[in-house]
Motif scaffolding. Sequence first.
Motif, mmCIF file in Angstrom:
data_model
loop_
_atom_site.group_PDB
_atom_site.id
_atom_site.type_symbol
_atom_site.label_atom_id
_atom_site.label_comp_id
_atom_site.label_asym_id
_atom_site.label_seq_id
_atom_site.Cartn_x
_atom_site.Cartn_y
_atom_site.Cartn_z
ATOM 1 N N THR A 82 34.569 38.445 49.707
ATOM 2 C CA THR A 82 33.121 38.264 49.571
ATOM 3 C C THR A 82 32.420 39.533 49.094
ATOM 4 O O THR A 82 31.674 39.495 48.111
ATOM 5 N N TYR A 83 32.631 40.623 49.780
ATOM 6 C CA TYR A 83 31.926 41.864 49.457
ATOM 7 C C TYR A 83 32.196 42.332 48.024
ATOM 8 O O TYR A 83 31.243 42.633 47.297
ATOM 9 N N PRO A 84 33.450 42.391 47.560
ATOM 10 C CA PRO A 84 33.671 42.800 46.158
ATOM 11 C C PRO A 84 32.989 41.871 45.148
ATOM 12 O O PRO A 84 32.470 42.331 44.129
ATOM 13 N N VAL A 85 32.965 40.571 45.424
ATOM 14 C CA VAL A 85 32.306 39.641 44.491
ATOM 15 C C VAL A 85 30.802 39.883 44.489
ATOM 16 O O VAL A 85 30.177 39.916 43.428
ATOM 17 N N LEU A 136 46.581 37.652 53.879
ATOM 18 C CA LEU A 136 45.931 36.500 54.512
ATOM 19 C C LEU A 136 46.953 35.498 55.019
ATOM 20 O O LEU A 136 46.841 34.982 56.133
ATOM 21 N N SER A 137 47.943 35.233 54.203
ATOM 22 C CA SER A 137 48.995 34.290 54.587
ATOM 23 C C SER A 137 49.731 34.767 55.832
ATOM 24 O O SER A 137 49.997 33.991 56.758
ATOM 25 N N SER A 138 50.036 36.052 55.886
ATOM 26 C CA SER A 138 50.710 36.626 57.055
ATOM 27 C C SER A 138 49.837 36.519 58.301
ATOM 28 O O SER A 138 50.325 36.185 59.389
ATOM 29 N N LEU A 139 48.550 36.788 58.150
ATOM 30 C CA LEU A 139 47.631 36.706 59.284
ATOM 31 C C LEU A 139 47.545 35.278 59.819
ATOM 32 O O LEU A 139 47.588 35.053 61.032
ATOM 33 N N ILE A 165 43.263 32.137 46.638
ATOM 34 C CA ILE A 165 42.202 31.142 46.488
ATOM 35 C C ILE A 165 41.967 30.404 47.800
ATOM 36 O O ILE A 165 40.848 29.962 48.082
ATOM 37 N N ALA A 166 43.000 30.292 48.644
ATOM 38 C CA ALA A 166 42.808 29.694 49.972
ATOM 39 C C ALA A 166 41.807 30.526 50.776
ATOM 40 O O ALA A 166 40.934 29.975 51.456
ATOM 41 N N GLY A 167 41.906 31.836 50.690
ATOM 42 C CA GLY A 167 40.933 32.713 51.338
ATOM 43 C C GLY A 167 39.568 32.622 50.683
ATOM 44 O O GLY A 167 38.535 32.607 51.353
ATOM 45 N N TYR A 168 39.561 32.549 49.367
ATOM 46 C CA TYR A 168 38.302 32.438 48.622
ATOM 47 C C TYR A 168 37.530 31.196 49.056
ATOM 48 O O TYR A 168 36.313 31.246 49.236
ATOM 49 N N PHE A 169 38.236 30.080 49.258
ATOM 50 C CA PHE A 169 37.578 28.848 49.673
ATOM 51 C C PHE A 169 36.987 28.948 51.079
ATOM 52 O O PHE A 169 36.197 28.099 51.470
ATOM 53 N N ARG A 170 37.359 29.962 51.828
ATOM 54 C CA ARG A 170 36.800 30.184 53.166
ATOM 55 C C ARG A 170 35.690 31.231 53.149
ATOM 56 O O ARG A 170 35.110 31.538 54.194
ATOM 57 N N SER A 171 35.349 31.751 51.982
ATOM 58 C CA SER A 171 34.405 32.864 51.886
ATOM 59 C C SER A 171 32.947 32.402 51.733
ATOM 60 O O SER A 171 32.668 31.279 51.332
ATOM 61 N N ILE A 211 38.390 38.444 55.020
ATOM 62 C CA ILE A 211 37.873 37.706 53.856
ATOM 63 C C ILE A 211 36.545 38.304 53.400
ATOM 64 O O ILE A 211 36.307 38.482 52.202
ATOM 65 N N GLU A 212 35.705 38.648 54.358
ATOM 66 C CA GLU A 212 34.409 39.254 54.036
ATOM 67 C C GLU A 212 34.601 40.572 53.288
ATOM 68 O O GLU A 212 33.967 40.824 52.274
ATOM 69 N N LYS A 213 35.507 41.399 53.786
ATOM 70 C CA LYS A 213 35.716 42.738 53.215
ATOM 71 C C LYS A 213 36.414 42.719 51.859
ATOM 72 O O LYS A 213 36.061 43.487 50.967
#
Length: 126
Positions: free
Chosen positions: A113-116, A81-84, A30-36, A108-110
Amino acid sequence: MALKDRDAVYGGYLKRLRPIEDNRIDPRYIAGYFRSRVYRQEIERVSFVYTTRVNINLHQLSMIRLYYPNMMWQHVIGEMLSSLVCFKQESQDDALAGLMDRFITVFIEKFITYPVFLFQKGCDRQ
């Protein structure tokens, strides 16, 4: 995004959101999602005037739709994402940090965002 309870919180404009069910969403995902872009699209959808996220009221927050894959995929995406992010934070090289920012954005895009957007497009056809 705080992944654990902490004694202190930093930020002048802050929303504290907690999931109703702890086991449905991986905090790293969800941390990544909030950046999407898809999340920003949701913010624009529920904001009736151009505003920042901090000006969103409780009613508008309740109208935000969250899209997420099954827990296995959330864990995989969230862990990566956390590792990156950790790797970027530990880097002493500014050029590498810039490249890592770009890589995280593309990731995040790949994988978020893209799957959603594909899912939304499929729902529109039905």
